[in-house]
Scaffold this motif. Structure first.
Motif, PDB file in Angstrom:
ATOM      1  N   THR A  90       0.666  -0.853   0.220  1.00  0.00           N
ATOM      2  CA  THR A  90      -0.370   0.219  -0.367  1.00  0.00           C
ATOM      3  C   THR A  90       1.179   1.167   0.201  1.00  0.00           C
ATOM      4  OG1 THR A  90      -1.823  -0.669   1.007  1.00  0.00           O
ATOM      5  CG2 THR A  90      -1.661   1.057   1.884  1.00  0.00           C
ATOM      6  N   ALA A  91       0.663   2.274  -0.775  1.00  0.00           N
ATOM      7  CA  ALA A  91       1.824   3.516  -0.812  1.00  0.00           C
ATOM      8  C   ALA A  91       1.193   4.167  -2.294  1.00  0.00           C
ATOM      9  CB  ALA A  91       3.214   2.952  -1.484  1.00  0.00           C
ATOM     10  N   VAL A  92       1.314   4.900  -1.986  1.00  0.00           N
ATOM     11  CA  VAL A  92       1.431   6.624  -4.059  1.00  0.00           C
ATOM     12  C   VAL A  92       1.948   5.546  -4.557  1.00  0.00           C
ATOM     13  CG1 VAL A  92       1.299   8.126  -4.903  1.00  0.00           C
ATOM     14  CG2 VAL A  92       0.039   7.832  -2.160  1.00  0.00           C
ATOM     15  N   GLY A 118       1.216  10.654  -9.605  1.00  0.00           N
ATOM     16  CA  GLY A 118       1.140   9.322  -8.684  1.00  0.00           C
ATOM     17  C   GLY A 118       0.274   9.120  -8.532  1.00  0.00           C
ATOM     18  N   THR A 119      -0.614   7.550  -8.530  1.00  0.00           N
ATOM     19  CA  THR A 119      -1.437   6.976  -8.452  1.00  0.00           C
ATOM     20  C   THR A 119      -1.811   6.015  -7.162  1.00  0.00           C
ATOM     21  OG1 THR A 119      -2.850   5.110  -9.282  1.00  0.00           O
ATOM     22  CG2 THR A 119      -0.984   5.231  -9.691  1.00  0.00           C
ATOM     23  N   LEU A 120      -2.517   6.050  -6.338  1.00  0.00           N
ATOM     24  CA  LEU A 120      -2.721   5.194  -4.752  1.00  0.00           C
ATOM     25  C   LEU A 120      -2.595   3.572  -5.217  1.00  0.00           C
ATOM     26  CD1 LEU A 120      -2.327   4.892  -1.631  1.00  0.00           C
ATOM     27  CD2 LEU A 120      -5.975   5.989  -1.846  1.00  0.00           C
ATOM     28  N   VAL A 121      -2.354   3.025  -4.762  1.00  0.00           N
ATOM     29  CA  VAL A 121      -2.654   1.431  -4.427  1.00  0.00           C
ATOM     30  C   VAL A 121      -2.807   1.384  -2.537  1.00  0.00           C
ATOM     31  CG1 VAL A 121      -1.452  -0.449  -4.756  1.00  0.00           C
ATOM     32  CG2 VAL A 121      -1.334   0.462  -6.572  1.00  0.00           C
ATOM     33  N   THR A 122      -3.951   0.476  -2.721  1.00  0.00           N
ATOM     34  CA  THR A 122      -4.499   0.469  -1.752  1.00  0.00           C
ATOM     35  C   THR A 122      -5.083  -1.689  -1.305  1.00  0.00           C
ATOM     36  OG1 THR A 122      -5.428   2.265  -0.659  1.00  0.00           O
ATOM     37  CG2 THR A 122      -6.021   0.472   0.718  1.00  0.00           C
TER      38      THR A 122
END
Length: 125
Positions: A90-92, A118-122
């Motif tokens: 989990t991170a940008v 940036g793109t957010l991955v959760t």
């Protein structure tokens, strides 16, 4: 030079996501494109990189065997296929481009001249 990262989202642990970095503004034949990530409260860290020529890739130990970086010359994009995702992924995620980056400098943010937004991955457990 413009870099546009996309493809982030919410996924369960063990799932997959595919990030894409669209590059525009110049010829990238001598460039290296890298993916970095930054989790809340942590420093930005290297994930993977690829020479635009496609003859060299590099990965952080934490993602080896799970993530694959590739490029599509016709579309001027670099993809990051992420499999077997873990909550700690989990991170940008940011893509970056640098000119004439030596292999040993792939992991260093200062080697890259241009950065996407940036793109957010959760990843949920």
């Amino acid at each position: 030079v413009q870099l546009q990262a996309s493809g982030g989202g919410l996924v369960q642990a063990g799932g997959s996501l595919r990030l894409s970095c669209a590059a525009s503004g110049r010829t990238f034949s001598s460039y290296v494109v890298g993916w970095f990530r930054q989790a809340p409260g942590k420093e930005r860290e290297f994930v993977a990189a690829i020479r635009w020529s496609g003859d060299r890739t590099g990965y952080a130990d934490s993602v080896k065997g799970r993530f694959t970086i590739s490029r599509d010359n016709a579309k001027n994009t670099v993809a990051l296929q992420m499999n077997s995702l873990k909550p700690e992924d989990t991170a940008v995620y940011y893509c970056a481009a640098g000119n004439s980056v030596a292999d040993l400098r792939f992991p260093f943010t200062r080697a890259y001249d241009y950065w996407g937004q940036g793109t957010l991955v959760t990843v949920s457990s």
